[in-house]
Design a protein around this motif. Structure first.
Motif, PDB file in Angstrom:
ATOM      1  N   GLU A 299     -28.624 -12.742  69.774  1.00 66.79           N
ATOM      2  CA  GLU A 299     -27.804 -13.398  70.780  1.00 66.79           C
ATOM      3  C   GLU A 299     -27.915 -14.907  70.673  1.00 66.79           C
ATOM      4  O   GLU A 299     -28.923 -15.459  70.238  1.00 66.79           O
ATOM      5  N   GLY A 300     -26.875 -15.594  71.117  1.00 65.21           N
ATOM      6  CA  GLY A 300     -26.893 -17.040  71.202  1.00 65.21           C
ATOM      7  C   GLY A 300     -27.135 -17.686  69.845  1.00 65.21           C
ATOM      8  O   GLY A 300     -26.492 -17.357  68.852  1.00 65.21           O
ATOM      9  N   SER A 301     -28.035 -18.675  69.836  1.00 59.98           N
ATOM     10  CA  SER A 301     -28.323 -19.422  68.613  1.00 59.98           C
ATOM     11  C   SER A 301     -29.511 -18.852  67.861  1.00 59.98           C
ATOM     12  O   SER A 301     -30.120 -19.542  67.060  1.00 59.98           O
ATOM     13  N   ARG A 302     -29.845 -17.591  68.115  1.00 59.39           N
ATOM     14  CA  ARG A 302     -30.978 -16.973  67.437  1.00 59.39           C
ATOM     15  C   ARG A 302     -30.475 -15.969  66.400  1.00 59.39           C
ATOM     16  O   ARG A 302     -29.429 -15.335  66.573  1.00 59.39           O
ATOM     17  N   LEU A 303     -31.208 -15.861  65.319  1.00 63.39           N
ATOM     18  CA  LEU A 303     -30.824 -15.017  64.193  1.00 63.39           C
ATOM     19  C   LEU A 303     -31.817 -13.885  64.023  1.00 63.39           C
ATOM     20  O   LEU A 303     -33.008 -14.035  64.298  1.00 63.39           O
ATOM     21  N   THR A 304     -31.333 -12.743  63.537  1.00 56.79           N
ATOM     22  CA  THR A 304     -32.238 -11.665  63.157  1.00 56.79           C
ATOM     23  C   THR A 304     -32.941 -12.045  61.857  1.00 56.79           C
ATOM     24  O   THR A 304     -32.581 -13.022  61.181  1.00 56.79           O
ATOM     25  N   THR A 305     -33.936 -11.255  61.497  1.00 64.24           N
ATOM     26  CA  THR A 305     -34.656 -11.522  60.250  1.00 64.24           C
ATOM     27  C   THR A 305     -33.707 -11.495  59.060  1.00 64.24           C
ATOM     28  O   THR A 305     -33.770 -12.364  58.177  1.00 64.24           O
ATOM     29  N   ARG A 306     -32.823 -10.518  59.023  1.00 61.35           N
ATOM     30  CA  ARG A 306     -31.909 -10.413  57.890  1.00 61.35           C
ATOM     31  C   ARG A 306     -30.939 -11.603  57.854  1.00 61.35           C
ATOM     32  O   ARG A 306     -30.660 -12.159  56.793  1.00 61.35           O
ATOM     33  N   GLU A 307     -30.448 -12.006  59.009  1.00 65.08           N
ATOM     34  CA  GLU A 307     -29.553 -13.158  59.048  1.00 65.08           C
ATOM     35  C   GLU A 307     -30.269 -14.425  58.613  1.00 65.08           C
ATOM     36  O   GLU A 307     -29.709 -15.259  57.877  1.00 65.08           O
ATOM     37  N   ALA A 308     -31.514 -14.584  59.058  1.00 64.00           N
ATOM     38  CA  ALA A 308     -32.292 -15.754  58.652  1.00 64.00           C
ATOM     39  C   ALA A 308     -32.519 -15.761  57.147  1.00 64.00           C
ATOM     40  O   ALA A 308     -32.413 -16.802  56.491  1.00 64.00           O
ATOM     41  N   ALA A 309     -32.829 -14.575  56.592  1.00 59.12           N
ATOM     42  CA  ALA A 309     -33.054 -14.484  55.153  1.00 59.12           C
ATOM     43  C   ALA A 309     -31.789 -14.843  54.373  1.00 59.12           C
ATOM     44  O   ALA A 309     -31.849 -15.558  53.364  1.00 59.12           O
ATOM     45  N   GLU A 310     -30.642 -14.356  54.843  1.00 58.29           N
ATOM     46  CA  GLU A 310     -29.386 -14.653  54.155  1.00 58.29           C
ATOM     47  C   GLU A 310     -29.070 -16.145  54.204  1.00 58.29           C
ATOM     48  O   GLU A 310     -28.618 -16.740  53.229  1.00 58.29           O
ATOM     49  N   ARG A 311     -29.331 -16.770  55.349  1.00 58.86           N
ATOM     50  CA  ARG A 311     -29.037 -18.197  55.474  1.00 58.86           C
ATOM     51  C   ARG A 311     -29.955 -19.030  54.581  1.00 58.86           C
ATOM     52  O   ARG A 311     -29.548 -20.073  54.060  1.00 58.86           O
ATOM     53  N   LEU A 312     -31.198 -18.563  54.407  1.00 66.15           N
ATOM     54  CA  LEU A 312     -32.146 -19.281  53.554  1.00 66.15           C
ATOM     55  C   LEU A 312     -32.006 -18.909  52.081  1.00 66.15           C
ATOM     56  O   LEU A 312     -32.558 -19.595  51.212  1.00 66.15           O
ATOM     57  N   GLY A 313     -31.323 -17.791  51.813  1.00 67.76           N
ATOM     58  CA  GLY A 313     -31.204 -17.333  50.444  1.00 67.76           C
ATOM     59  C   GLY A 313     -32.476 -16.731  49.901  1.00 67.76           C
ATOM     60  O   GLY A 313     -32.799 -16.875  48.711  1.00 67.76           O
ATOM     61  N   VAL A 314     -33.234 -16.038  50.771  1.00 65.97           N
ATOM     62  CA  VAL A 314     -34.500 -15.436  50.359  1.00 65.97           C
ATOM     63  C   VAL A 314     -34.537 -13.993  50.840  1.00 65.97           C
ATOM     64  O   VAL A 314     -33.643 -13.519  51.539  1.00 65.97           O
ATOM     65  N   LYS A 315     -35.611 -13.298  50.476  1.00 66.43           N
ATOM     66  CA  LYS A 315     -35.824 -11.943  50.974  1.00 66.43           C
ATOM     67  C   LYS A 315     -36.346 -11.994  52.414  1.00 66.43           C
ATOM     68  O   LYS A 315     -36.956 -12.987  52.825  1.00 66.43           O
ATOM     69  N   PRO A 316     -36.185 -10.905  53.177  1.00 71.69           N
ATOM     70  CA  PRO A 316     -36.774 -10.875  54.524  1.00 71.69           C
ATOM     71  C   PRO A 316     -38.287 -11.081  54.506  1.00 71.69           C
ATOM     72  O   PRO A 316     -38.845 -11.701  55.415  1.00 71.69           O
ATOM     73  N   GLU A 317     -38.955 -10.581  53.464  1.00 71.34           N
ATOM     74  CA  GLU A 317     -40.400 -10.762  53.370  1.00 71.34           C
ATOM     75  C   GLU A 317     -40.765 -12.245  53.320  1.00 71.34           C
ATOM     76  O   GLU A 317     -41.795 -12.674  53.865  1.00 71.34           O
TER      77      GLU A 317
END
Length: 435
Positions: free
Chosen positions: A20-38
Motif C-alpha cells: 500500500e501507499g509508497s511501500r513496496l513488497t520484497t519482490r517489487e523492491a527486488a525488481e526496482r533494484l534489479g536484484v534477487k529477493p535474497e
C-alpha cells in the motif's frame, strides 16, 4: 506471544500483491533494484535498507523512496570482492572492535537485558524486532531428531547428538531446499527447538519444558537436574544471546562455505557443528570447567596453574586474539554470576586463576572461563559450555547463510600450493604381499 513452527506458522512474503501507499513488497523492491529477493534481505542485514513487517505478519515492505535512493547509489547489483590473498566478506551482522562487539551496531549485552534469545535471533536474521516470539519445531522434525539422537551410545557427547539431530530434522523437512529468505527463516525456527528437544533430560523436573516456554527454559532441564530460578535462567539466556554470533569464527566460515554451494540451512548448521567441536573453538570450555573444578577443590589456583605450565599446556579460559582486554562476553556473564550466591566459589576460583596467571602473562578471561563458572556453579557436566555454544551459534550460522545465499555462488575456491613430487613420476610399485 508468537509461536512459529517450521514451514507452517512462519511468515510468507509471496510478493504477488502490491504494497500500500509508497511501500513496496520484497519482490517489487527486488525488481526496482534489479536484484534477487535474497539480495534485498542482504541489504537489510548490512543496514542499507530498513523493512517493516506487514499487518498479519505476512512478509515485509520497503519504503519506495529508500529503495530508489539505494538504486541510485549502487547503480547495479553489488559484485563480490575480487579474489585476493585474504578472504573478505561483506557482513552486516557482527562488528568486533579491540574491546567490544556489536550485533547490527547494538551492544549484545544491552540486548540481553531486554530481550531473550529467540527475539535477538530473529532480529539478527531480519533486522526486525518481534517481542515475545517463540520458536516451535514441527512435530515430524522433533520426533525424528529425538528418535535419532536416542539411538546413539550412552557415552555420546551432546555435540554428537546435535549433529545427529540436525540430519534427522532435515530429513523430516521436505521444504528444506527452499532457500528464499522466508524459507530459510522457517527452517531455522524449526531447527533450533528441535536441537534442544533432541537432547536428553538431565533428570530433573520438567525434563522437556513446554513448547511455549522461552528457549532458555526449555534448554535448562537438558543441562541440570536442579530446578531453575529466574537468576539462573537469566544467566543461561544471556549466554545464548552473547554467543549467537561472533563474526567469521572458524565454524561460521565453514557455514558460509557450505552456504556458498547453496546447501540447505540444515547442511549449513551441520558444517558449523563439525568445526565447533574442535578443542580450540566451541569445545574450549570443557578444559576450563575441569580446571576450575580442580581449583575449587584444592582451594587455590596456584598449584593448578603450575601443573598446566609444567606440562606445557596453556591455561584454559584465558586470552582472546580479538580483544585487548577481557572478553566482553565474559564480563557480561561475570556481572550476572556475581549476583548468584551459589556461584561465589566458582567466581572466586576464576578470579584466582586470572590473578595467578597475570603474574607471568597478561592474559584476560574469555567467554570459556565464564561458561565454566556457570557450569561449575550449577553442578553441570563439563560439556555444558559446548552445548550452550552450539545451540546459540546456530542463529549466527543461519544469519551468515542468508547473507551468503545472496552472493554469487561458489565464490570461495582458493588454490592449493602444491608441494608434492613434480610430475611426471613413475607408477608406484605394489607392496609385497604379507606372508
Amino acid at each position: 506471544m508468537t509461536h512459529d513452527s517450521a514451514h507452517g506458522a512462519g511468515t510468507q512474503d509471496t510478493g504477488t500483491g502490491r504494497a500500500e501507499g509508497s511501500r513496496l513488497t520484497t519482490r517489487e523492491a527486488a525488481e526496482r533494484l534489479g536484484v534477487k529477493p535474497e539480495t534485498v534481505y542482504a541489504y537489510v542485514s548490512r543496514g542499507q535498507l530498513t523493512s517493516r513487517r506487514t499487518p498479519g505478519g505476512r512478509g515485509s515492505t520497503f519504503d519506495a523512496a529508500e529503495i530508489d535512493a539505494l538504486a541510485r547509489r549502487t547503480g547495479r547489483r553489488e559484485s563480490s570482492p575480487p579474489p585476493s590473498g585474504d578472504l573478505v566478506f561483506r557482513t552486516g551482522i557482527t562488528l568486533i572492535t579491540p574491546d567490544r562487539y556489536f550485533f547490527r551496531g547494538v551492544d549484545p549485552a544491552e540486548l540481553a537485558r531486554r530481550y531473550g534469545y529467540e527475539e535477538v535471533a530473529e532480529w539478527i536474521w531480519t533486522g526486525e524486532l518481534r517481542p515475545g516470539i517463540r520458536f516451535a519445531a514441527a512435530p515430524e522434525s522433533l520426533a525424528a531428531a529425538r528418535r535419532t539422537a536416542a539411538t546413539l551410545p550412552r557415552h555420546s557427547s551432546s555435540t554428537d547428538r546435535l549433529r545427529a539431530a540436525v540430519a534427522a530434522a532435515a530429513s523430516a523437512d521436505p521444504l528444506r531446499f527452499d532457500l528464499s529468505p522466508e524459507g530459510v527463516l522457517n527452517s531455522a525456527r524449526n531447527l533450533i527447538p528441535a536441537l534442544v528437544g533432541a537432547l536428553p533430560s538431565a533428570g530433573g523436573p520438567d525434563g522437556d519444558g513446554a513448547a511455549g516456554d522461552p528457549l532458555a527454559r526449555r534448554l535448562w532441564p537438558k543441562l541440570s537436574a536442579r530446578p531453575a530460578d529466574a537468576a539462573s535462567l537469566a544467566v543461561l539466556d544471556t549466554a545464548l544471546v552473547l554467543l549467537a554470533d561472533h563474526d567469521l569464527a572458524a565454524s561460521t566460515l565453514a557455514a558460509r562455505v557450505a552456504a556458498s554451494t547453496h546447501a540447505h540451512p540444515y547442511a549449513v548448521v551441520s558444517a558449523g557443528l563439525g568445526v565447533l567441536e574442535g578443542p580450540l573453538h566451541g569445545a574450549a570450555s570443557g578444559p576450563a570447567h575441569r580446571m576450575l573444578s580442580e581449583v575449587v577443590e584444592r582451594g587455590s589456583a596456584a598449584p593448578v596453574v603450575a601443573d598446566h605450565l609444567r606440562a606445557g599446556r596453556r591455561v584454559p579460559g584465558l586470552g582472546h586474539r580479538l580483544y585487548r582486554g577481557e572478553d566482553p562476553r565474559a564480563g557480561a556473564l561475570f556481572a550476572l554470576l556475581d549476583e548468584v550466591p551459589q556461584a561465589a566459589p566458582a567466581m572466586a576460583a576464576a578470579r584466582d586463576v586470572v590473578a595467578t596467571t597475570a603474574r607471568h602473562s597478561p592474559l584476560h578471561a574469555n567467554v570459556d572461563l565464564a561458561l565454566a563458572v556457570f557450569s561449575v556453579a550449577y553442578g553441570m557436566p563439563a560439556e555444558t559450555g559446548e552445548t550452550v555454544f552450539a545451540v546459540a551459534r546456530t542463529a549466527g550460522w543461519i544469519a551468515h547463510a542468508m547473507e551468503e545465499y545472496a552472493e554469487e555462488p561458489l565464490r570461495m575456491r582458493p588454490s592449493g600450493q602444491y608441494s608434492g613430487p613434480r610430475p611426471p613420476q613413475p607408477l608406484p610399485a605394489p607392496e609385497a604381499p604379507v606372508p
